[in-house]
Design an enzyme around this catalytic site. Structure first.
Site, mmCIF file in Angstrom:
data_model
loop_
_atom_site.group_PDB
_atom_site.id
_atom_site.type_symbol
_atom_site.label_atom_id
_atom_site.label_comp_id
_atom_site.label_asym_id
_atom_site.label_seq_id
_atom_site.Cartn_x
_atom_site.Cartn_y
_atom_site.Cartn_z
ATOM 1 N N ASN A 64 0.876 -1.182 0.000
ATOM 2 C CA ASN A 64 0.000 0.000 0.000
ATOM 3 C C ASN A 64 0.909 1.225 0.000
ATOM 4 O OD1 ASN A 64 -1.794 2.044 0.479
ATOM 5 N ND2 ASN A 64 -2.298 1.410 2.589
ATOM 6 N N GLU A 82 -5.259 -5.474 10.334
ATOM 7 C CA GLU A 82 -4.280 -4.409 10.545
ATOM 8 C C GLU A 82 -4.574 -3.703 11.863
ATOM 9 O OE1 GLU A 82 -2.353 -3.179 6.599
ATOM 10 O OE2 GLU A 82 -4.036 -1.839 6.964
ATOM 11 N N SER A 115 3.454 -2.458 10.213
ATOM 12 C CA SER A 115 4.908 -2.435 10.393
ATOM 13 C C SER A 115 5.583 -3.765 10.036
ATOM 14 C CB SER A 115 5.266 -1.994 11.814
ATOM 15 O OG SER A 115 4.788 -0.672 12.046
ATOM 16 N N GLU A 146 -6.978 4.302 7.725
ATOM 17 C CA GLU A 146 -6.826 5.736 7.433
ATOM 18 C C GLU A 146 -8.075 6.276 6.736
ATOM 19 O OE1 GLU A 146 -2.979 5.426 5.550
ATOM 20 O OE2 GLU A 146 -2.152 4.842 7.496
ATOM 21 N N HIS A 150 -9.429 0.689 4.751
ATOM 22 C CA HIS A 150 -8.169 0.928 5.461
ATOM 23 C C HIS A 150 -8.455 1.843 6.652
ATOM 24 C CE1 HIS A 150 -4.133 2.308 6.382
ATOM 25 N NE2 HIS A 150 -3.694 1.229 5.744
ATOM 26 N N GLY A 179 2.338 1.995 10.651
ATOM 27 C CA GLY A 179 3.243 3.130 10.496
ATOM 28 C C GLY A 179 3.916 3.544 11.801
ATOM 29 N N LYS A 192 0.086 4.249 -0.281
ATOM 30 C CA LYS A 192 -0.561 5.437 0.310
ATOM 31 C C LYS A 192 -0.305 6.669 -0.581
ATOM 32 C CE LYS A 192 0.094 3.324 4.777
ATOM 33 N NZ LYS A 192 -0.045 3.448 6.213
HETATM 34 C C1 PEP Z 1 -0.788 -0.088 5.942
HETATM 35 O O1 PEP Z 1 -0.944 1.112 5.868
HETATM 36 O O2 PEP Z 1 -1.605 -0.843 5.391
HETATM 37 C C2 PEP Z 1 0.363 -0.580 6.688
HETATM 38 C C3 PEP Z 1 0.353 -1.813 7.074
HETATM 39 O O3 PEP Z 1 1.362 0.322 6.927
HETATM 40 P P1 PEP Z 1 2.818 0.025 7.592
HETATM 41 O O4 PEP Z 1 3.315 -1.252 6.983
HETATM 42 O O5 PEP Z 1 3.646 1.210 7.233
HETATM 43 O O6 PEP Z 1 2.579 -0.116 9.060
#
Ligand code: PEP
Length: 249
Positions: free
Chosen positions: A9, A166, A211, A96, A94, A172, A11
Site C-alpha cells: 500500500n 491491521e 509495520s 486511514e 483501510h 506506520g 498510500k
Molecule cells: C498499511 O498502511 O496498510 C500498513 C500496514 O502500513 P505500515 O506497513 O507502514 O505499518
C-alpha cells in the site's frame, strides 16, 4: 481461493521517477517468489503501474473506490474506472479511510460489494485501535467490522475477498503485533467465518498488516492463519519489499 499474497500500500507516496525505479527494482528481485505480489499506488499512477508491470507476475490495484458507478461525485473513483486500468485489487476500509474520512462498517461493506460486482478483489481491512485492545474489545471491534461485510456481501463472497488484519496501533508506528497476537486475531477471524461456512473459512486469504518488514515477515507469515501481508512503509523500498515477498509461502 486461499493463496499467499503480499500487497504493498503506497498510500500518498510516489512520483513518476520514484515509482519507475521502485517497480523496476522490484521486478528484478522476484525470481524465487512463490506468493502473489501486488502494489496499490495512488490513483494517478495506475496507468504507469499498468505499463511497467505488463506481462509481469505483479498485480496492482487502487487504494479505495466509490460506491457510486458514475456522476457528480467530485474526487471519487469508481470500480469500473479501476477496471479500465486493469486493476485486480482494491483496498477497502483501510483504517486511514475509516478514521480520517469517517468510513463506517456499513459503508466499507458496501464498497466491498461494489468491488466484487466489478470483478475486483477487495483487500478488506479490519483492525482495532490501541484503546480497544487495552479494554479487551479487540474481538468485538473486529467482529462488528466483519459481520457488516458478511451481512452485506454474504459468506460465499469471502472466497473472493482478501481480509487484511491491521491493528491500527501497529500501522506506520514501527510497533508490530507479535506473531502470537497476529495469529490469535487471524484465528478469531477464520473461526467467525467458519461459523457461517467452514469451507469458505478455509479458503479465505487473511493478511497481516502493521509495520511488516523483512526482519519480522518470516516469523509473522509462519503462523498457520497468516497468509501474507499488507505492507505500507516497507513496500516503498524495492529490496525490503522483495525480501518480504520471499518470506511468504
Ligand atoms: C498499511 O498502511 O496498510 C500498513 C500496514 O502500513 P505500515 O506497513 O507502514 O505499518
Amino acid at each position: 481461493m486461499r493463496q499467499a499474497l503480499v500487497a504493498g500500500n503506497w498510500k500518498m507516496n510516489g512520483s513518476l521517477e520514484n515509482n519507475e525505479a521502485l517497480l523496476k527494482g522490484l521486478l528484478e528481485q522476484l525470481d524465487d517468489v512463490t506468493a502473489k505480489v501486488a502494489v496499490c499506488p495512488s490513483f494517478v499512477y495506475l496507468s504507469q503501474a499498468r505499463d511497467l508491470l505488463a506481462g509481469s507476475q505483479v498485480g496492482f490495484g487502487g487504494q479505495d473506490l466509490s460506491t457510486e458507478a458514475s456522476g457528480a461525485f467530485t474526487g471519487e473513483i469508481s470500480a469500473e474506472m479501476l477496471n479500465d486500468f486493469g486493476c485486480e485489487y482494491v483496498i477497502v476500509g483501510h483504517s486511514e479511510r475509516r478514521d480520517n474520512h469517517g468510513e463506517t462498517n456499513e459503508l466499507v461493506a458496501q464498497k466491498t460489494q461494489v468491488a466484487l460486482n466489478a470483478g475486483l478483489t477487495p483487500l478488506f481491512c479490519v483492525g482495532e485501535h490501541l484503546e480497544d485492545r487495552e479494554s479487551e474489545q479487540t474481538e468485538a471491534v473486529i467482529a462488528a467490522q466483519l459481520d457488516a461485510a458478511i451481512e452485506t456481501c454474504g459468506i460465499d463472497a469471502f472466497e473472493n475477498i482478501v481480509i487484511a488484519y491491521e491493528p491500527v496501533w501497529a500501522i506506520g508506528t514501527g510497533k508490530t503485533a507479535t506473531s502470537e497476537q497476529a495469529q490469535e486475531v487471524h484465528a478469531f477471524i477464520r473461526n467467525r467465518l467458519a461459523g457461517h461456512d467452514q469451507n469458505v473459512a478455509k479458503q479465505t486469504t487473511i493478511l497481516y498488516g502493521g509495520s511488516v518488514k523483512a526482519a519480522n515477515a518470516e516469523e509473522l507469515f509462519s503462523m498457520p492463519d497468516v497468509d501474507g501481508g499488507l505492507v505500507g512503509g516497507a513496500s516503498l523500498d524495492a529490496a525490503e519489499f522483495a525480501a518480504i515477498c520471499k518470506a511468504a509461502k
